[in-house]
Write an enzyme that holds these catalytic residues in place. Structure first.
Site, PDB file in Angstrom:
ATOM      1  N   VAL A   1       0.894  -1.192  -0.078  1.00 51.05           N
ATOM      2  CA  VAL A   1      -0.038  -0.152  -0.005  1.00 51.05           C
ATOM      3  C   VAL A   1       0.841   1.122  -0.050  1.00 51.05           C
ATOM      4  O   VAL A   1       2.164   1.176   0.355  1.00 51.05           O
ATOM      5  CB  VAL A   1      -1.041   0.125   1.276  1.00 51.05           C
ATOM      6  CG1 VAL A   1      -2.042  -1.093   1.039  1.00 51.05           C
ATOM      7  CG2 VAL A   1      -0.234  -0.096   2.716  1.00 51.05           C
ATOM      8  N   SER A   2       0.336   2.341  -0.545  1.00 52.74           N
ATOM      9  CA  SER A   2       1.085   3.508  -0.769  1.00 52.74           C
ATOM     10  C   SER A   2       1.532   4.216   0.916  1.00 52.74           C
ATOM     11  O   SER A   2       2.328   4.886   0.985  1.00 52.74           O
ATOM     12  CB  SER A   2       0.595   4.486  -1.457  1.00 52.74           C
ATOM     13  OG  SER A   2       0.508   3.676  -3.012  1.00 52.74           O
ATOM     14  N   THR A   3       0.587   4.173   1.778  1.00 50.83           N
ATOM     15  CA  THR A   3       0.665   5.006   2.877  1.00 50.83           C
ATOM     16  C   THR A   3       0.469   4.075   4.051  1.00 50.83           C
ATOM     17  O   THR A   3      -0.488   3.136   4.061  1.00 50.83           O
ATOM     18  CB  THR A   3      -0.307   6.110   2.936  1.00 50.83           C
ATOM     19  OG1 THR A   3      -1.590   5.707   3.073  1.00 50.83           O
ATOM     20  CG2 THR A   3       0.002   7.070   1.655  1.00 50.83           C
TER      21      THR A   3
END
Length: 182
Positions: free
Chosen positions: A8-10
């Site tokens: 996931v990005s964050t």
């Protein structure tokens, strides 16, 4: 061994769904990162690539979880294939280098990478053209204002003052003064 990789990005995003998919797909070991897919320096991905060996398979929830950049995805897929490791995507069943169509899959990924690169060049060129049309100036900012440039040219061409002397008075190099157009 069957490895899984999720991303996931964050930190605000949740990996639970991806991890559940990978567990359901039979992954024995799952590694995951919480970093942008554009970042090629993902520690858990690096750990995964170092851990896999001939005969292993890496399963991903979707190709964009492995990489957001098609060229990077192709590089990872080729590196895995060279190491004798299969790659499968749950969301895109065509991405399966464990099948007889592995070379076709890699060729399609390579073509996609070329098309993406061409599209990126086109977008960049269009953006630059629009910016130029809107009056944006590219390159480094001029060291001298227009008024200073006119004064320097006058002192150099009319008064005969040396570029070095003029440069010192404006705190720029003699080459900057010499390059000024008449």
């Amino acid at each position: 061994m069957i490895f899984g990789y999720a991303r996931v990005s964050t930190n605000a995003q949740d990996l639970a769904t991806q991890i559940g998919q990978l567990e359901a797909a039979g992954c024995e070991r799952i590694l995951h990162d919480k970093l942008s897919g554009l970042n090629t320096q993902r520690p858990q991905l690096k750990k995964l690539l170092e851990a896999v060996g001939r005969g292993d398979t890496v399963i991903i929830p979707a190709t964009d979880r492995l990489s957001r950049d098609t060229a990077d995805l192709l590089t990872i897929a080729r590196d895995l294939k060279a190491a004798g490791v299969g790659l499968r995507s749950i969301a895109e069943p065509i991405i399966d280098t464990t099948s007889d169509l592995a070379n076709v899959v890699l060729a399609v990924l390579g073509l996609a990478a070329k098309l993406e690169h061409k599209r990126l060049r086109e977008w960049t060129a269009a953006g630059r053209a629009k910016a130029k049309a809107d009056g944006v100036k590219f390159g480094p900012k001029p060291k001298l204002t227009l008024h200073q440039q006119r004064e320097a040219i006058s002192r150099r061409d009319i008064d005969g003052e040396s570029p070095a002397s003029i440069g010192r008075s404006f705190n720029v190099s003699r080459q900057t003064i010499s390059r000024l157009a008449k």
